[in-house]
Design a protein around this motif. Structure first.
Motif, PDB file in Angstrom:
ATOM      1  N   ASN A  95     -10.937  -6.708   0.623  1.00 23.41           N
ATOM      2  CA  ASN A  95     -12.284  -6.345   0.719  1.00 23.41           C
ATOM      3  C   ASN A  95     -12.491  -4.899   0.717  1.00 23.41           C
ATOM      4  N   LYS A  96     -12.882  -4.455  -0.270  1.00 27.03           N
ATOM      5  CA  LYS A  96     -13.077  -3.152  -0.610  1.00 27.03           C
ATOM      6  C   LYS A  96     -13.999  -2.395   0.173  1.00 27.03           C
ATOM      7  N   THR A  97     -14.819  -3.039   0.952  1.00 25.68           N
ATOM      8  CA  THR A  97     -15.941  -2.189   1.746  1.00 25.68           C
ATOM      9  C   THR A  97     -15.342  -1.652   2.927  1.00 25.68           C
ATOM     10  N   GLU A  98     -14.057  -2.305   3.560  1.00 23.70           N
ATOM     11  CA  GLU A  98     -13.217  -1.797   4.616  1.00 23.70           C
ATOM     12  C   GLU A  98     -12.568  -0.619   4.289  1.00 23.70           C
ATOM     13  N   PHE A  99     -12.310  -0.109   2.997  1.00 25.50           N
ATOM     14  CA  PHE A  99     -11.578   0.909   2.811  1.00 25.50           C
ATOM     15  C   PHE A  99     -12.284   2.308   2.369  1.00 25.50           C
ATOM     16  N   GLU A 100     -11.580   3.517   2.401  1.00 26.86           N
ATOM     17  CA  GLU A 100     -12.172   4.544   1.844  1.00 26.86           C
ATOM     18  C   GLU A 100     -11.929   4.331   0.186  1.00 26.86           C
ATOM     19  N   LEU A 101     -12.410   5.293  -0.506  1.00 29.95           N
ATOM     20  CA  LEU A 101     -12.160   5.121  -2.057  1.00 29.95           C
ATOM     21  C   LEU A 101     -10.902   5.421  -2.460  1.00 29.95           C
ATOM     22  N   GLY A 102     -10.142   4.764  -3.055  1.00 36.01           N
ATOM     23  CA  GLY A 102      -8.939   5.388  -3.724  1.00 36.01           C
ATOM     24  C   GLY A 102      -7.802   5.116  -2.834  1.00 36.01           C
ATOM     25  N   TYR A 103      -6.711   5.938  -3.071  1.00 43.97           N
ATOM     26  CA  TYR A 103      -5.451   5.975  -2.250  1.00 43.97           C
ATOM     27  C   TYR A 103      -5.723   6.972  -0.875  1.00 43.97           C
ATOM     28  N   THR A 104      -5.481   6.566   0.045  1.00 46.30           N
ATOM     29  CA  THR A 104      -5.328   7.421   1.365  1.00 46.30           C
ATOM     30  C   THR A 104      -4.158   6.826   2.287  1.00 46.30           C
ATOM     31  N   MET A 161      -0.045   0.419  -8.987  1.00 46.04           N
ATOM     32  CA  MET A 161       0.908  -0.563  -9.324  1.00 46.04           C
ATOM     33  C   MET A 161       0.829  -1.835  -7.981  1.00 46.04           C
ATOM     34  N   PHE A 162       0.538  -0.846  -6.909  1.00 46.38           N
ATOM     35  CA  PHE A 162       0.622  -1.493  -5.760  1.00 46.38           C
ATOM     36  C   PHE A 162      -0.669  -2.427  -5.438  1.00 46.38           C
ATOM     37  N   LEU A 163      -2.024  -2.141  -6.046  1.00 44.74           N
ATOM     38  CA  LEU A 163      -3.160  -2.854  -5.982  1.00 44.74           C
ATOM     39  C   LEU A 163      -3.012  -3.967  -7.024  1.00 44.74           C
ATOM     40  N   LYS A 164      -2.404  -3.576  -8.002  1.00 52.31           N
ATOM     41  CA  LYS A 164      -2.476  -4.830  -9.144  1.00 52.31           C
ATOM     42  C   LYS A 164      -1.453  -5.842  -8.447  1.00 52.31           C
ATOM     43  N   TYR A 165      -0.270  -5.581  -7.850  1.00 57.67           N
ATOM     44  CA  TYR A 165       0.595  -6.637  -7.153  1.00 57.67           C
ATOM     45  C   TYR A 165      -0.089  -7.411  -5.937  1.00 57.67           C
ATOM     46  N   LEU A 166      -1.010  -6.760  -5.181  1.00 59.68           N
ATOM     47  CA  LEU A 166      -1.903  -7.381  -4.146  1.00 59.68           C
ATOM     48  C   LEU A 166      -2.977  -8.440  -4.858  1.00 59.68           C
ATOM     49  N   GLU A 167      -3.587  -7.855  -5.831  1.00 57.55           N
ATOM     50  CA  GLU A 167      -4.640  -8.392  -6.340  1.00 57.55           C
ATOM     51  C   GLU A 167      -4.214  -9.845  -7.051  1.00 57.55           C
ATOM     52  N   SER A 168      -2.557  -9.805  -7.365  1.00 52.97           N
ATOM     53  CA  SER A 168      -1.869 -11.154  -7.957  1.00 52.97           C
ATOM     54  C   SER A 168      -1.761 -12.076  -7.129  1.00 52.97           C
ATOM     55  N   LEU A 169      -1.690 -11.891  -5.750  1.00 55.97           N
ATOM     56  CA  LEU A 169      -1.299 -12.603  -4.634  1.00 55.97           C
ATOM     57  C   LEU A 169      -2.322 -13.764  -4.376  1.00 55.97           C
ATOM     58  N   PRO A 170      -2.070 -14.820  -4.055  1.00 56.95           N
ATOM     59  CA  PRO A 170      -2.961 -15.916  -3.818  1.00 56.95           C
ATOM     60  C   PRO A 170      -3.458 -15.453  -2.214  1.00 56.95           C
ATOM     61  N   PRO A 171      -4.728 -15.803  -2.000  1.00 59.36           N
ATOM     62  CA  PRO A 171      -5.328 -15.544  -0.903  1.00 59.36           C
ATOM     63  C   PRO A 171      -4.691 -15.905   0.262  1.00 59.36           C
ATOM     64  N   SER A 213       4.177  14.869   4.841  1.00 56.23           N
ATOM     65  CA  SER A 213       3.464  13.883   4.140  1.00 56.23           C
ATOM     66  C   SER A 213       3.491  14.138   2.829  1.00 56.23           C
ATOM     67  N   GLN A 214       3.430  13.195   1.757  1.00 53.44           N
ATOM     68  CA  GLN A 214       3.451  13.285   0.281  1.00 53.44           C
ATOM     69  C   GLN A 214       2.352  12.431  -0.156  1.00 53.44           C
ATOM     70  N   THR A 215       1.889  12.792  -1.175  1.00 54.02           N
ATOM     71  CA  THR A 215       0.714  12.029  -1.794  1.00 54.02           C
ATOM     72  C   THR A 215       1.436  10.830  -2.934  1.00 54.02           C
ATOM     73  N   MET A 216       0.870   9.798  -2.608  1.00 49.49           N
ATOM     74  CA  MET A 216       1.228   8.545  -3.235  1.00 49.49           C
ATOM     75  C   MET A 216       0.805   8.917  -4.952  1.00 49.49           C
ATOM     76  N   PRO A 217       1.890   8.943  -5.698  1.00 51.97           N
ATOM     77  CA  PRO A 217       1.375   9.002  -7.054  1.00 51.97           C
ATOM     78  C   PRO A 217       0.408   8.019  -7.423  1.00 51.97           C
ATOM     79  N   HIS A 218      -0.698   8.412  -8.390  1.00 47.82           N
ATOM     80  CA  HIS A 218      -1.752   7.540  -8.620  1.00 47.82           C
ATOM     81  C   HIS A 218      -1.139   6.061  -9.449  1.00 47.82           C
ATOM     82  N   HIS A 219      -0.386   6.463 -10.331  1.00 46.90           N
ATOM     83  CA  HIS A 219       0.168   5.085 -11.049  1.00 46.90           C
ATOM     84  C   HIS A 219       0.877   4.215  -9.996  1.00 46.90           C
ATOM     85  N   LYS A 220       1.195   4.681  -8.943  1.00 39.15           N
ATOM     86  CA  LYS A 220       2.203   4.006  -8.053  1.00 39.15           C
ATOM     87  C   LYS A 220       1.215   3.236  -7.260  1.00 39.15           C
ATOM     88  N   TRP A 221      -0.150   3.730  -6.884  1.00 43.38           N
ATOM     89  CA  TRP A 221      -1.209   3.226  -6.133  1.00 43.38           C
ATOM     90  C   TRP A 221      -1.540   2.052  -7.046  1.00 43.38           C
TER      91      TRP A 221
END
Length: 82
Positions: free
Chosen positions: A3-12, A64-74, A54-62
């Motif tokens: 649900n993208k409306t609950e999040f800030e834009l991009g990695y935080t 990868m993480f989103l792609k994994y989540l989108e592949s999961l069944p609801p 603190s360290q910033t998560m590299p964009h390509h890893k972010w």
């Protein structure tokens, strides 16, 4: 589905923590998903930016993480508790 409306834009750190908890994933699992050698990196990615460790998560890893989540069944969202 994320649900993208609950999040800030991009990695935080807040977005990473929220998604990891929403999908009931451990830091070790996020490290595995993002092909990161240590869960300590995930710990550091989740720290607020005012923390000296603190360290910033590299964009390509972010992405990868989103792609994994989108592949999961609801049913996997919220640890499958629906």
């Amino acid at each position: 589905m994320i649900n993208k409306t609950e999040f800030e834009l991009g990695y935080t750190p807040k977005n990473l923590r929220k998604l990891r908890n929403q999908y009931n994933l451990t830091k070790t699992k996020v490290a595995e998903i993002t092909e990161t050698s240590s869960r300590n990196s995930v710990f550091n990615w989740e720290l607020d930016s005012d923390n000296n460790y603190s360290q910033t998560m590299p964009h390509h890893k972010w992405l990868m993480f989103l792609k994994y989540l989108e592949s999961l069944p609801p049913a996997h969202q919220d640890g499958g508790a629906k």
